[in-house]
Design a protein around this motif. Structure first.
Motif, PDB file in Angstrom:
ATOM      1  N   GLU A 173       0.805  -1.226   0.000  1.00 46.52           N
ATOM      2  CA  GLU A 173       0.000   0.000   0.000  1.00 46.52           C
ATOM      3  C   GLU A 173       0.841   1.281   0.000  1.00 46.52           C
ATOM      4  O   GLU A 173       0.463   2.289   0.580  1.00 46.52           O
ATOM      5  N   ARG A 174       1.970   1.217  -0.648  1.00 47.25           N
ATOM      6  CA  ARG A 174       2.849   2.377  -0.746  1.00 47.25           C
ATOM      7  C   ARG A 174       3.378   2.479  -2.173  1.00 47.25           C
ATOM      8  O   ARG A 174       3.867   1.496  -2.734  1.00 47.25           O
ATOM      9  N   ARG A 175       3.277   3.703  -2.751  1.00 50.72           N
ATOM     10  CA  ARG A 175       3.791   3.944  -4.098  1.00 50.72           C
ATOM     11  C   ARG A 175       4.875   5.008  -4.014  1.00 50.72           C
ATOM     12  O   ARG A 175       4.587   6.199  -3.913  1.00 50.72           O
ATOM     13  N   ASP A 183      11.240   2.347  -6.247  1.00 53.54           N
ATOM     14  CA  ASP A 183      10.320   2.063  -7.347  1.00 53.54           C
ATOM     15  C   ASP A 183      10.670   0.746  -8.032  1.00 53.54           C
ATOM     16  O   ASP A 183       9.846   0.189  -8.763  1.00 53.54           O
ATOM     17  N   ARG A 187       5.811  -4.564  -5.323  1.00 58.00           N
ATOM     18  CA  ARG A 187       4.828  -3.920  -4.456  1.00 58.00           C
ATOM     19  C   ARG A 187       3.422  -4.342  -4.843  1.00 58.00           C
ATOM     20  O   ARG A 187       3.151  -4.708  -5.990  1.00 58.00           O
ATOM     21  N   CYS A 189      -0.526  -2.798  -4.193  1.00 59.21           N
ATOM     22  CA  CYS A 189      -1.252  -1.615  -3.726  1.00 59.21           C
ATOM     23  C   CYS A 189      -2.694  -1.662  -4.199  1.00 59.21           C
ATOM     24  O   CYS A 189      -3.034  -2.310  -5.191  1.00 59.21           O
ATOM     25  N   ASP A 191      -5.571   0.456  -6.031  1.00 60.70           N
ATOM     26  CA  ASP A 191      -5.607   1.541  -7.014  1.00 60.70           C
ATOM     27  C   ASP A 191      -6.645   2.559  -6.548  1.00 60.70           C
ATOM     28  O   ASP A 191      -7.805   2.543  -6.962  1.00 60.70           O
ATOM     29  N   HIS A 351       4.711  -4.843 -10.023  1.00 60.11           N
ATOM     30  CA  HIS A 351       3.872  -3.851  -9.366  1.00 60.11           C
ATOM     31  C   HIS A 351       2.427  -4.287  -9.597  1.00 60.11           C
ATOM     32  O   HIS A 351       1.917  -4.204 -10.720  1.00 60.11           O
ATOM     33  N   MET A 353      -1.500  -3.799  -8.909  1.00 56.88           N
ATOM     34  CA  MET A 353      -2.515  -2.844  -8.482  1.00 56.88           C
ATOM     35  C   MET A 353      -3.865  -3.556  -8.421  1.00 56.88           C
ATOM     36  O   MET A 353      -4.318  -4.118  -9.422  1.00 56.88           O
TER      37      MET A 353
END
Length: 369
Positions: A173-175, A183, A187, A189, A191, A351, A353
């Motif tokens: 939950e971190r971008r 980066d 991860r 997260c 959206d 990544h 989402m």
């Protein structure tokens, strides 16, 4: 600064986690609050499955015994032998939003025969590194990290160390900033921009103009909701009816909270807006209650959608809410970490989402004629 209910809940959970069980009177003394307050807190936490209650005492749930508290590690999980992988998890809180993220991670770890150990940062990003080092000292072979960032500058100030951790790491939950060392990490997260778009589009489809946004600015989710609001208006070809109304927790700053509610009431009375999106749903419930005292009724005078969907359904008028897939975030992140630990290296980073859902209830009313 006055302690919030969420912060008190975390301290309460930490005490029970350390002791295994405790009496309500003992917890009241340790927390410096009344027994009535502790009973109310225990009832809420037990309702979420975070505590067990037995005759004036509370205990740490048996199915969560593998999750360690802020100061230590827990017992084995999953296969029961304790011989599987050891996964470490750093979260900013063990209540409200992150309780479900932790639950999903715990379930996925147990399903993989792994042991999950947990430490809580209490949204103190300056302590994240030390707590993560504690997880490594406790034997963590891979890490799930949700830094305690609250402000836009926190990733730069308190995040560089994460990129150099010696074990596989997945951000939760971190971008981080695009192009930064963080980066390049795996991860998972929610959206949030998509979630905000769902809310705005639903209100527009009901016949409302662009809704007002009333939001905090004290967490990555709050900041993502704010940026997502601007994106949603652009996608739908709308203009904000006025500036975002700054929200603060009612228990921490009652005067500022009341000022924000009165600004919303004025927008309704002046015809500036007939709909609003509020982050988060604890604030939204309190806003609805205060608006009623000021003569504004939901949904008759104002269609309202909350963001988070932790307690939105429990309002007097059940609130339509955007529900980020919190449990799935924890589950998918843990599965990704276990997969990463089983690889020899070289696989592309990911990544992921996950899309929030809009849960429609009573607070938006019928379509406008």
């Amino acid at each position: 600064m006055r302690e919030s209910a969420a912060e008190r809940h975390d301290r309460l959970l930490g005490l029970v986690r350390e002791r295994g069980s405790a009496r309500v009177s003992e917890l009241a003394s340790q927390l410096g609050v009344s027994a009535v307050t502790v009973r109310r807190d225990v009832e809420e936490l037990a309702g979420r499955g975070l505590l067990d209650r037995v005759h004036g005492s509370v205990s740490w749930p048996q199915d969560a015994a593998s999750a360690a508290g802020p100061g230590g590690s827990g017992s084995g999980s999953g296969s029961g032998s304790g011989s599987g992988l050891v996964l470490g998890m750093l979260a900013p809180s063990s209540t409200y939003y992150f309780s479900e993220v932790i639950r999903g991670a715990h379930e996925a770890a147990a399903g993989a025969g792994a042991r999950l150990i947990l430490r809580i940062s209490d949204y103190r990003p300056q302590e994240d590194q030390a707590r993560t080092e504690g997880l490594l000292s406790a034997g963590a072979e891979g890490l799930l990290i949700a830094p305690g960032w609250q402000h836009p500058g926190d990733p730069a100030a308190f995040g560089d160390w994460i990129a150099s951790l010696p074990v596989p790491t997945v951000l939760l939950e971190r971008r981080p900033t695009a192009g930064s060392p963080l980066d390049g990490l795996d991860r998972v997260c929610s959206d949030h921009a998509h979630g905000v778009l769902l809310a705005v589009r639903h209100l527009v489809d009901l016949g409302h103009g662009a809704p007002l946004l009333m939001a905090r600015a004290d967490s990555p989710t709050a900041l993502a909701v704010r940026s997502g609001y601007a994106e949603a208006l652009a996608v739908l070809g709308l203009r904000a009816p006025q500036d975002v109304i700054e929200s603060v927790p009612a228990e921490l700053a009652p005067d500022r909270f009341d000022q924000a509610v009165r600004a919303l009431r004025e927008a309704v009375h002046s015809g500036v807006a007939t709909a609003a999106l509020i982050h988060n749903d604890v604030d939204a419930i309190q806003v609805v209650q205060r608006l009623a005292e000021l003569g504004v009724r939901v949904p008759d005078d104002l269609a309202l959608i909350a963001y988070d969907d932790e307690v939105a359904a429990l309002a007097d008028t059940p609130l339509t809410a955007v529900a980020p897939p919190k449990r799935d975030v924890g589950r998918h992140a843990t599965e990704l970490l276990v997969e990463r630990l089983g690889q020899s290296g070289g696989a592309p980073r990911r990544h992921l989402m996950l899309l929030p859902q809009l849960r429609v209830r009573d607070s938006c009313g019928a379509p406008l004629s």
